[in-house]
Design an enzyme around this catalytic site. Structure first.
Site, PDB file in Angstrom:
ATOM      1  CB  SER A 105     -15.402 -45.556 -14.447  1.00  9.11           C
ATOM      2  OG  SER A 105     -15.014 -45.377 -13.166  1.00  9.11           O
ATOM      3  CB  SER A 149     -15.021 -41.731 -12.941  1.00  7.02           C
ATOM      4  OG  SER A 149     -14.047 -42.534 -13.834  1.00  7.02           O
ATOM      5  CE  LYS A 162     -12.868 -41.334 -16.652  1.00  5.59           C
ATOM      6  NZ  LYS A 162     -13.069 -42.640 -16.116  1.00  5.59           N
TER       7      LYS A 162
END
Length: 459
Positions: free
Chosen positions: A187, A163, A85
């Site tokens: 997330s 996310s 990420k």
């Protein structure tokens, strides 16, 4: 063996990272051939990666190939591709945090701690994945870098969850075998649920978060997205050491009162999954868990404490001209977080230990089962409306927030599919710090027929 065939088998969920590593050991596949295949597929993808590191990946995969040929791998996952990420620092790349305001950020001087550790274990770093801007949404929409959409069987576009949106899609599309994400309110677990893969939210501080761009320091944690629970365990052994898990038959408490608060597809598949566990002889007690409901009520009454920290982190940006570069919906949500009293955060920090003890006492060794998300992946087009975005985001985060409030490690497991191919998911959670117990319970669940993706029910 043909590397592209293996990649497609991984994409379809027929094999996992441990299977691929076994092929390396048997000299049936080389890390270099597999990495080249994954990189080529990643380069063809849209919205999943913010940046790729092909030169580094090829160099690492070539070294891993040589080690396997010599019978001297650095770890059981040597040569396995991993994505990050874009909150994790990778040397000589920008950490954008998914924000247009950071497109010109100074490249990182060194790798984040977890990048360093997995590189030392021989994993192949192929790039950095997309996310909700500043990791501040459970939907995974990103107008600056594109949204890595889920396309249902009927052709409709659905959001990937956030996310850690790109991380989930990278694994689901077979572009990497692991993708590391962060989880502050859901997330890792939410995008895993929407993509039909495994998402593990580790307890805070289980993994070193040095070199990771923050959102809310008192709630942030890390975790992998991957294809199987045994892959989670293999990665965890590298990061935490090979701790022998006590193989005690787990028992579960399913808060079925929550099953009536979700969509028909999630409800029906959740009950079917419980039935499969019970059919294998596992004890599943069905009753509300009061501490979990108390956490839900506290959040609804007081607000999300992480929002206070997120506003404090980004207050200067919000008052600067660069705020105009932000995703307007994220900017609105961050600005609104500034209206929360700081006492919300203070009260949370003062009460967290007490709440955690209450959860430990109430579970008494059991593993909690709840729906991961109350619905399948929402349609994307309606979320161009600000009100629809806000309402859907809140609904998507609702069932993962209590676990974050109490720092409960959680494993999201796919429980089924709808006729349109959208996934449902159940969340297995334990009290803070009981990660080893949770992983063993999740391994047991994965050994049942839990992963039956038979298309049944509609959302």
């Amino acid at each position: 063996m043909n590397a592209e065939t293996i990649r497609q088998q991984f994409q379809q969920g027929q094999i996992d990272a441990c299977d691929i590593a076994a092929l390396f050991a048997q000299q049936q596949l080389t890390p270099l051939a597999f990495a080249e295949c994954c990189i080529a597929a990643a380069q063809r993808s849209q919205g999943i990666f913010i940046s790729l590191t092909p030169e580094r990946a090829i160099q690492e995969a070539a070294a891993a190939t040589s080690r396997w040929q010599q019978g001297a791998p650095l770890s059981a996952l040597d040569g396995i591709p991993v994505a990050w990420k874009d909150l994790f620092d990778i040397a000589n790349t920008r950490t954008t945090a998914g924000s247009a305001t950071r497109k010109q950020a100074i490249p990182a001087a060194s790798d984040a701690a977890l990048v360093t550790r997995l590189s030392q274990a021989g994993l192949v770093n192929i790039g950095k994945t997309n996310l909700s801007e500043f990791a501040f949404s459970g939907l995974g929409i990103n107008p600056a870098f594109g949204t890595p959409l889920i396309i249902a069987r009927d052709g409709n576009e659905h959001v990937p969850g956030g996310s850690s949106s790109g991380s989930a899609r990278a694994v689901a599309e077979g572009l990497a075998c692991f993708a590391l994400g962060t989880d502050t309110a859901g997330s890792v677990r939410i995008p895993a649920a929407f993509s039909g893969i495994i998402g593990y939210r580790a307890s805070r501080k289980r993994y070193d978060d040095s070199g990771v761009f923050p959102l809310a320091a008192s709630l942030d944690t890390l975790g992998p997205l991957c294809r199987s629970v045994r892959d989670v365990r293999a990665l965890d052994e590298i990061l935490c050491g090979d701790v022998e898990l006590e193989d005690v038959t787990p028992y579960f408490i399913a808060d079925t009162s929550l099953f009536d608060q979700v969509s028909p597809a999630v409800r029906d598949q959740s009950y079917r999954a419980l039935q499969r566990l019970e059919a294998k002889g596992y004890r599943v007690e069905r009753r509300p868990l009061h501490t979990f409901h108390a956490a839900l009520s506290w959040i609804a009454e007081h607000g999300w404490p992480g929002a206070v920290e997120a506003f404090q982190l980004h207050a200067a940006l919000l008052s600067s001209p660069d705020a105009e570069k932000m995703d307007p919906f994220i900017r609105i949500r961050l600005a609104a977080s500034g209206q929360l009293s700081t006492t919300v955060l203070d009260d949370f920090l003062q009460q967290r230990a007490e709440w955690q003890k209450a959860m430990t006492d109430e579970l008494a060794g059991a593993v909690l089962i709840t729906p991961t998300v109350a619905h399948t992946a929402p349609l994307f087009p309606p979320l161009h409306d600000a009100a629809a975005f806000a309402n859907t985001n809140s609904a998507t985060l609702r069932l993962t927030m209590p676990g974050s409030l109490l720092d409960m490690p959680g494993v999201a497991l796919p429980s089924g599919q709808t006729d349109d191919g959208l996934f449902t998911s159940l969340l297995f959670s334990s009290p803070a710090g009981e990660d080893d117990h949770l992983l063993m319970a999740a391994l047991h669940a994965a050994d049942t027929d839990f992963f039956q993706h038979t298309p049944k029910g509609n959302d």
